[in-house]
Scaffold this motif. Structure first.
Motif, PDB file in Angstrom:
ATOM      1  N   ILE A 195       5.735-130.967 -24.771  1.00  0.00           N
ATOM      2  CA  ILE A 195       5.323-129.609 -25.694  1.00  0.00           C
ATOM      3  C   ILE A 195       4.159-129.426 -26.227  1.00  0.00           C
ATOM      4  O   ILE A 195       3.653-128.181 -26.259  1.00  0.00           O
ATOM      5  CB  ILE A 195       6.408-130.111 -26.985  1.00  0.00           C
ATOM      6  CG1 ILE A 195       7.908-129.981 -26.723  1.00  0.00           C
ATOM      7  CG2 ILE A 195       5.959-129.123 -28.290  1.00  0.00           C
ATOM      8  CD1 ILE A 195       8.292-128.609 -26.397  1.00  0.00           C
ATOM      9  N   ASN A 196       3.585-130.397 -26.554  1.00  0.00           N
ATOM     10  CA  ASN A 196       1.949-130.299 -26.861  1.00  0.00           C
ATOM     11  C   ASN A 196       1.154-129.639 -25.831  1.00  0.00           C
ATOM     12  O   ASN A 196       0.140-129.041 -26.094  1.00  0.00           O
ATOM     13  CB  ASN A 196       1.279-131.775 -27.399  1.00  0.00           C
ATOM     14  CG  ASN A 196       1.984-132.042 -28.697  1.00  0.00           C
ATOM     15  OD1 ASN A 196       2.388-131.215 -29.615  1.00  0.00           O
ATOM     16  ND2 ASN A 196       2.061-133.425 -28.943  1.00  0.00           N
ATOM     17  N   ARG A 199       1.950-126.161 -25.821  1.00  0.00           N
ATOM     18  CA  ARG A 199       1.165-125.539 -26.877  1.00  0.00           C
ATOM     19  C   ARG A 199      -0.352-125.291 -26.647  1.00  0.00           C
ATOM     20  O   ARG A 199      -0.943-124.239 -27.064  1.00  0.00           O
ATOM     21  CB  ARG A 199       1.304-126.146 -28.271  1.00  0.00           C
ATOM     22  CG  ARG A 199       2.745-126.037 -28.767  1.00  0.00           C
ATOM     23  CD  ARG A 199       3.085-127.133 -29.913  1.00  0.00           C
ATOM     24  NE  ARG A 199       4.203-126.750 -30.703  1.00  0.00           N
ATOM     25  CZ  ARG A 199       4.727-127.679 -31.308  1.00  0.00           C
ATOM     26  NH1 ARG A 199       4.193-128.830 -31.647  1.00  0.00           N
ATOM     27  NH2 ARG A 199       6.037-127.265 -32.081  1.00  0.00           N
ATOM     28  N   ASP A 200      -0.871-126.219 -26.208  1.00  0.00           N
ATOM     29  CA  ASP A 200      -2.204-126.261 -25.875  1.00  0.00           C
ATOM     30  C   ASP A 200      -2.741-124.872 -24.678  1.00  0.00           C
ATOM     31  O   ASP A 200      -3.607-124.159 -24.952  1.00  0.00           O
ATOM     32  CB  ASP A 200      -2.937-127.611 -25.309  1.00  0.00           C
ATOM     33  CG  ASP A 200      -2.980-128.463 -26.240  1.00  0.00           C
ATOM     34  OD1 ASP A 200      -2.990-128.243 -27.415  1.00  0.00           O
ATOM     35  OD2 ASP A 200      -3.126-129.683 -26.107  1.00  0.00           O
ATOM     36  N   ARG A 203      -1.510-121.468 -26.587  1.00  0.00           N
ATOM     37  CA  ARG A 203      -1.928-121.264 -27.931  1.00  0.00           C
ATOM     38  C   ARG A 203      -2.211-119.808 -28.303  1.00  0.00           C
ATOM     39  O   ARG A 203      -1.773-119.583 -29.231  1.00  0.00           O
ATOM     40  CB  ARG A 203      -3.145-122.050 -28.251  1.00  0.00           C
ATOM     41  CG  ARG A 203      -3.319-122.221 -29.614  1.00  0.00           C
ATOM     42  CD  ARG A 203      -4.314-123.248 -30.092  1.00  0.00           C
ATOM     43  NE  ARG A 203      -3.931-124.730 -29.533  1.00  0.00           N
ATOM     44  CZ  ARG A 203      -2.961-125.605 -30.087  1.00  0.00           C
ATOM     45  NH1 ARG A 203      -2.467-125.244 -31.053  1.00  0.00           N
ATOM     46  NH2 ARG A 203      -2.825-126.751 -29.552  1.00  0.00           N
ATOM     47  N   GLU A 209       5.557-118.497 -29.435  1.00  0.00           N
ATOM     48  CA  GLU A 209       4.961-119.987 -29.705  1.00  0.00           C
ATOM     49  C   GLU A 209       6.261-120.672 -30.084  1.00  0.00           C
ATOM     50  O   GLU A 209       7.266-120.240 -30.197  1.00  0.00           O
ATOM     51  CB  GLU A 209       4.346-119.793 -31.178  1.00  0.00           C
ATOM     52  CG  GLU A 209       5.239-119.222 -32.319  1.00  0.00           C
ATOM     53  CD  GLU A 209       4.327-119.386 -33.732  1.00  0.00           C
ATOM     54  OE1 GLU A 209       3.390-120.310 -33.580  1.00  0.00           O
ATOM     55  OE2 GLU A 209       4.824-118.621 -34.484  1.00  0.00           O
ATOM     56  N   ILE A 210       5.859-122.157 -29.703  1.00  0.00           N
ATOM     57  CA  ILE A 210       6.899-123.023 -29.721  1.00  0.00           C
ATOM     58  C   ILE A 210       6.645-123.707 -31.134  1.00  0.00           C
ATOM     59  O   ILE A 210       5.784-124.282 -31.556  1.00  0.00           O
ATOM     60  CB  ILE A 210       6.546-124.237 -28.757  1.00  0.00           C
ATOM     61  CG1 ILE A 210       6.778-123.328 -27.398  1.00  0.00           C
ATOM     62  CG2 ILE A 210       7.663-125.251 -28.900  1.00  0.00           C
ATOM     63  CD1 ILE A 210       6.455-124.537 -26.082  1.00  0.00           C
ATOM     64  N   VAL A 211       7.681-123.790 -31.877  1.00  0.00           N
ATOM     65  CA  VAL A 211       7.971-124.196 -33.260  1.00  0.00           C
ATOM     66  C   VAL A 211       8.606-125.385 -33.525  1.00  0.00           C
ATOM     67  O   VAL A 211       9.764-125.551 -32.704  1.00  0.00           O
ATOM     68  CB  VAL A 211       8.563-122.974 -34.180  1.00  0.00           C
ATOM     69  CG1 VAL A 211       8.578-123.631 -35.639  1.00  0.00           C
ATOM     70  CG2 VAL A 211       7.687-121.940 -34.172  1.00  0.00           C
ATOM     71  N   THR A 212       8.303-126.344 -34.165  1.00  0.00           N
ATOM     72  CA  THR A 212       8.794-127.452 -34.546  1.00  0.00           C
ATOM     73  C   THR A 212       9.743-127.364 -35.579  1.00  0.00           C
ATOM     74  O   THR A 212       9.444-126.942 -36.668  1.00  0.00           O
ATOM     75  CB  THR A 212       7.768-128.932 -34.838  1.00  0.00           C
ATOM     76  OG1 THR A 212       7.014-128.918 -33.799  1.00  0.00           O
ATOM     77  CG2 THR A 212       8.669-130.041 -35.127  1.00  0.00           C
ATOM     78  N   TYR A 218      12.907-128.251 -31.514  1.00  0.00           N
ATOM     79  CA  TYR A 218      12.225-127.293 -31.106  1.00  0.00           C
ATOM     80  C   TYR A 218      12.679-125.841 -30.818  1.00  0.00           C
ATOM     81  O   TYR A 218      14.064-125.802 -30.566  1.00  0.00           O
ATOM     82  CB  TYR A 218      11.242-127.496 -29.899  1.00  0.00           C
ATOM     83  CG  TYR A 218      10.565-128.864 -30.107  1.00  0.00           C
ATOM     84  CD1 TYR A 218       9.226-129.042 -30.637  1.00  0.00           C
ATOM     85  CD2 TYR A 218      10.857-129.970 -29.380  1.00  0.00           C
ATOM     86  CE1 TYR A 218       8.546-130.007 -31.059  1.00  0.00           C
ATOM     87  CE2 TYR A 218      10.162-131.281 -29.545  1.00  0.00           C
ATOM     88  CZ  TYR A 218       9.010-131.233 -30.259  1.00  0.00           C
ATOM     89  OH  TYR A 218       8.234-132.441 -30.252  1.00  0.00           O
TER      90      TYR A 218
END
Length: 224
Positions: A195-196, A199-200, A203, A209-212, A218
């Motif tokens: 996931i990170n 996001r990178d 961005r 966007e991917i939201v926690t 997610y």
């Protein structure tokens, strides 16, 4: 207009589902069990099946397995009163695409059906489009404007899954089982890393966007 086969043996629930589908702009065709469903499918093409689990003659599990064993990839939404997680696992193993428990919210039923139909169309075209962003399943690439990004397979499948259902919350366990398989030994750390990385890489993407969702998992959110 999409044609939906409603496989449900309870008369009142069958009528309710058909009414909700009609109100949502779909054409519903009711049958009472899996055998009737197979017979009807020999006569007519359907875009999606809303499927009860516990039925006489042939239940939901058996119908799913029968269809998948012959390569029929029609989207299937299993709607059942069975709430146990093992029943859900068995449903997914049999071949259902999504699972909704009774009593269900009518709007959620329509939203899940629309999402499955979008996903089926994307699978047939091997592309998924959100705003100016296009995911190409064949090449595992994401294109936004003049920027084209190639992704590793797991990252692409994870992004494709989230983007297929905007605003739907996926638990970490669901995503791990969906992307890595039911028998995976991967844990939440592996998922968090993927996931990170996504996001990178995206961005600055203008479309999503991917939201926690704290304590749950997610979701993909469309940018305004």
């Amino acid at each position: 207009m999409f044609n939906i086969l409603v496989v449900e043996d309870d008369a009142n629930t069958q009528k309710l589902i058909c009414a909700v589908l009609k109100h949502g702009g779909f054409t519903a065709y009711p049958v009472n069990n899996g055998l009737e469903a197979l017979s009807r499918m020999e006569e007519q093409r359907f875009d999606l099946i809303v499927l009860d689990l516990m039925m006489p003659e042939m239940d939901g599990y058996q119908l799913c397995e029968e269809l998948r064993s012959v390569g029929d990839n029609i989207p299937i939404l299993m709607v059942t009163a069975m709430h146990d997680i093992t029943d859900k696992h068995q449903g997914f193993l049999a071949g259902t695409d999504d699972y909704l428990t009774k009593p269900f919210d009518e709007q959620e039923l329509l939203l899940r059906i629309k999402a499955l139909l979008r996903r089926a169309q994307a699978a047939s075209e091997h592309k998924l489009v959100l705003g100016e962003t296009t995911l190409d399943y064949n090449t595992l690439t994401v294109t936004s404007g003049d920027q084209r990004t190639s992704l590793p397979q797991k990252e692409f499948h994870l992004l494709f899954k989230l983007m297929s259902y905007p605003d739907k919350i996926f638990t970490r366990l669901h995503l791990l089982e969906e992307i890595w398989g039911l028998e995976t030994e991967m844990d939440s750390h592996t998922l968090n890393v993927h996931i990170n990385r996504l996001r990178d890489k995206f961005r600055g993407n203008p479309d999503f966007e991917i939201v926690t969702v704290r304590g749950l998992g997610y979701k993909m959110v469309k940018r305004q």
